[in-house]
Scaffold this motif. Sequence first.
Motif, PDB file in Angstrom:
ATOM      1  N   LEU A 161    -113.487   0.711 -30.656  1.00 26.81           N
ATOM      2  CA  LEU A 161    -112.785   1.076 -29.765  1.00 26.81           C
ATOM      3  C   LEU A 161    -112.293   0.002 -28.743  1.00 26.81           C
ATOM      4  N   ASP A 162    -113.402  -0.799 -28.372  1.00 22.08           N
ATOM      5  CA  ASP A 162    -112.937  -1.871 -27.425  1.00 22.08           C
ATOM      6  C   ASP A 162    -111.822  -2.805 -28.090  1.00 22.08           C
ATOM      7  N   SER A 163    -111.736  -3.093 -29.238  1.00 24.58           N
ATOM      8  CA  SER A 163    -110.816  -3.939 -29.773  1.00 24.58           C
ATOM      9  C   SER A 163    -109.361  -3.169 -29.762  1.00 24.58           C
ATOM     10  N   VAL A 164    -109.490  -1.949 -30.057  1.00 21.04           N
ATOM     11  CA  VAL A 164    -108.183  -1.250 -30.259  1.00 21.04           C
ATOM     12  C   VAL A 164    -107.539  -1.111 -28.705  1.00 21.04           C
ATOM     13  N   THR A 165    -108.511  -0.711 -27.750  1.00 22.53           N
ATOM     14  CA  THR A 165    -107.888  -0.784 -26.226  1.00 22.53           C
ATOM     15  C   THR A 165    -107.288  -1.982 -25.783  1.00 22.53           C
ATOM     16  N   ALA A 183    -102.290  -5.255 -25.234  1.00 17.30           N
ATOM     17  CA  ALA A 183    -101.437  -6.511 -25.574  1.00 17.30           C
ATOM     18  C   ALA A 183    -100.234  -5.939 -26.051  1.00 17.30           C
ATOM     19  N   LEU A 184    -100.066  -4.823 -26.801  1.00 15.25           N
ATOM     20  CA  LEU A 184     -99.016  -4.524 -27.771  1.00 15.25           C
ATOM     21  C   LEU A 184     -98.145  -3.784 -27.068  1.00 15.25           C
ATOM     22  N   PHE A 185     -98.597  -2.560 -26.157  1.00 17.17           N
ATOM     23  CA  PHE A 185     -97.723  -1.614 -25.748  1.00 17.17           C
ATOM     24  C   PHE A 185     -97.573  -1.669 -24.193  1.00 17.17           C
ATOM     25  N   THR A 186     -98.781  -1.724 -23.334  1.00 16.38           N
ATOM     26  CA  THR A 186     -98.545  -1.462 -21.791  1.00 16.38           C
ATOM     27  C   THR A 186     -98.506  -2.729 -21.132  1.00 16.38           C
ATOM     28  N   GLY A 187     -99.192  -3.890 -21.466  1.00 16.47           N
ATOM     29  CA  GLY A 187     -99.456  -5.171 -20.672  1.00 16.47           C
ATOM     30  C   GLY A 187    -100.580  -4.678 -19.678  1.00 16.47           C
ATOM     31  N   PRO A 188    -100.911  -5.795 -18.928  1.00 17.10           N
ATOM     32  CA  PRO A 188    -102.165  -5.451 -18.162  1.00 17.10           C
ATOM     33  C   PRO A 188    -101.794  -4.518 -16.940  1.00 17.10           C
ATOM     34  N   ALA A 189    -102.685  -3.639 -16.422  1.00 10.12           N
ATOM     35  CA  ALA A 189    -102.573  -3.090 -15.515  1.00 10.12           C
ATOM     36  C   ALA A 189    -102.008  -3.755 -14.109  1.00 10.12           C
ATOM     37  N   CYS A 190    -101.019  -3.159 -13.605  1.00  7.84           N
ATOM     38  CA  CYS A 190    -100.421  -3.658 -12.369  1.00  7.84           C
ATOM     39  C   CYS A 190     -99.801  -2.627 -11.405  1.00  7.84           C
ATOM     40  N   GLN A 191     -99.377  -3.095 -10.168  1.00  3.92           N
ATOM     41  CA  GLN A 191     -98.426  -2.381  -9.381  1.00  3.92           C
ATOM     42  C   GLN A 191     -97.296  -3.077  -9.415  1.00  3.92           C
ATOM     43  N   GLY A 198     -93.572 -10.302 -22.541  1.00  5.14           N
ATOM     44  CA  GLY A 198     -94.036 -10.668 -23.779  1.00  5.14           C
ATOM     45  C   GLY A 198     -94.715  -9.431 -24.410  1.00  5.14           C
ATOM     46  N   VAL A 199     -94.649  -8.247 -24.092  1.00  5.40           N
ATOM     47  CA  VAL A 199     -95.411  -7.324 -24.748  1.00  5.40           C
ATOM     48  C   VAL A 199     -94.531  -6.692 -25.946  1.00  5.40           C
ATOM     49  N   PRO A 200     -94.670  -6.694 -27.163  1.00 11.22           N
ATOM     50  CA  PRO A 200     -93.667  -6.478 -28.213  1.00 11.22           C
ATOM     51  C   PRO A 200     -93.211  -4.845 -28.046  1.00 11.22           C
ATOM     52  N   GLY A 201     -93.979  -4.090 -27.491  1.00 12.41           N
ATOM     53  CA  GLY A 201     -93.671  -2.531 -27.554  1.00 12.41           C
ATOM     54  C   GLY A 201     -92.672  -2.488 -26.461  1.00 12.41           C
ATOM     55  N   LEU A 202     -92.928  -3.354 -25.354  1.00 11.44           N
ATOM     56  CA  LEU A 202     -91.867  -3.048 -24.210  1.00 11.44           C
ATOM     57  C   LEU A 202     -90.514  -3.846 -24.510  1.00 11.44           C
ATOM     58  N   ARG A 203     -90.789  -5.232 -25.418  1.00 13.65           N
ATOM     59  CA  ARG A 203     -89.329  -5.807 -25.720  1.00 13.65           C
ATOM     60  C   ARG A 203     -88.679  -5.164 -26.535  1.00 13.65           C
ATOM     61  N   ALA A 204     -89.027  -4.159 -27.510  1.00 11.80           N
ATOM     62  CA  ALA A 204     -88.440  -3.474 -28.274  1.00 11.80           C
ATOM     63  C   ALA A 204     -87.760  -2.336 -27.423  1.00 11.80           C
ATOM     64  N   ALA A 248     -88.709  -7.601 -32.665  1.00 13.39           N
ATOM     65  CA  ALA A 248     -89.866  -7.107 -31.920  1.00 13.39           C
ATOM     66  C   ALA A 248     -90.522  -6.064 -32.563  1.00 13.39           C
ATOM     67  N   ALA A 249     -89.776  -5.024 -32.931  1.00 14.06           N
ATOM     68  CA  ALA A 249     -90.612  -3.929 -33.722  1.00 14.06           C
ATOM     69  C   ALA A 249     -91.382  -4.164 -34.884  1.00 14.06           C
ATOM     70  N   SER A 250     -90.598  -5.552 -35.806  1.00 11.83           N
ATOM     71  CA  SER A 250     -91.572  -6.117 -36.854  1.00 11.83           C
ATOM     72  C   SER A 250     -92.688  -6.800 -36.760  1.00 11.83           C
ATOM     73  N   ASP A 251     -92.472  -7.414 -35.539  1.00  9.61           N
ATOM     74  CA  ASP A 251     -93.784  -8.203 -35.000  1.00  9.61           C
ATOM     75  C   ASP A 251     -94.800  -7.054 -34.392  1.00  9.61           C
ATOM     76  N   LEU A 252     -94.393  -6.109 -33.946  1.00 11.28           N
ATOM     77  CA  LEU A 252     -95.378  -4.809 -33.436  1.00 11.28           C
ATOM     78  C   LEU A 252     -96.055  -4.346 -34.672  1.00 11.28           C
ATOM     79  N   VAL A 253     -95.138  -4.023 -35.612  1.00 14.58           N
ATOM     80  CA  VAL A 253     -95.608  -3.360 -36.975  1.00 14.58           C
ATOM     81  C   VAL A 253     -96.747  -4.245 -37.627  1.00 14.58           C
ATOM     82  N   THR A 254     -96.290  -5.253 -37.541  1.00 11.89           N
ATOM     83  CA  THR A 254     -97.582  -6.298 -38.561  1.00 11.89           C
ATOM     84  C   THR A 254     -98.661  -6.412 -37.598  1.00 11.89           C
TER      85      THR A 254
END
Length: 119
Positions: free
Chosen positions: A15-19, A24-32, A39-45, A73-79
């Motif tokens: 759970l910790d690793s998936v979180t 890293a892959l979808f949201t990036g660090p929390a910020c305002q 650099g976040v693959p999901g956001l790049r795509a 970016a999608a291919s990197d994310l899927v991999t």
Amino acid sequence: DSTAAALARQGSAVLDSVTTAREALFTGPACQGICGRSGVPGLRARRQLGTLQGGVGQPTANERILMAQARAAASDLVTRVNELYDRLVRPYSDALAASGFTPFPPVEPLEVGGGPGVP
């Protein structure tokens, strides 16, 4: 018993690793405000595809470049998602199954498809 405790520790680690991977892959660090999450693959795509959604007619040369970048970016994310699953989730699922629990259905690896008319 000791098996249940070991499975609970393994599950907590998964759970910790998936979180961490989700961030890293979808949201990036929390910020305002505006964050440097390019650099976040999901956001790049998503950013590249969002630019293309308003297009009309044949894709321009620039739009073709954006499509190639989105596909990469999608291919990197899927991999990376498939590697995470194979390295962490599958072993945990196997350990649970060996102990008589089967909470996860069988899963096929993700693929990047071309869609209709796209190789």
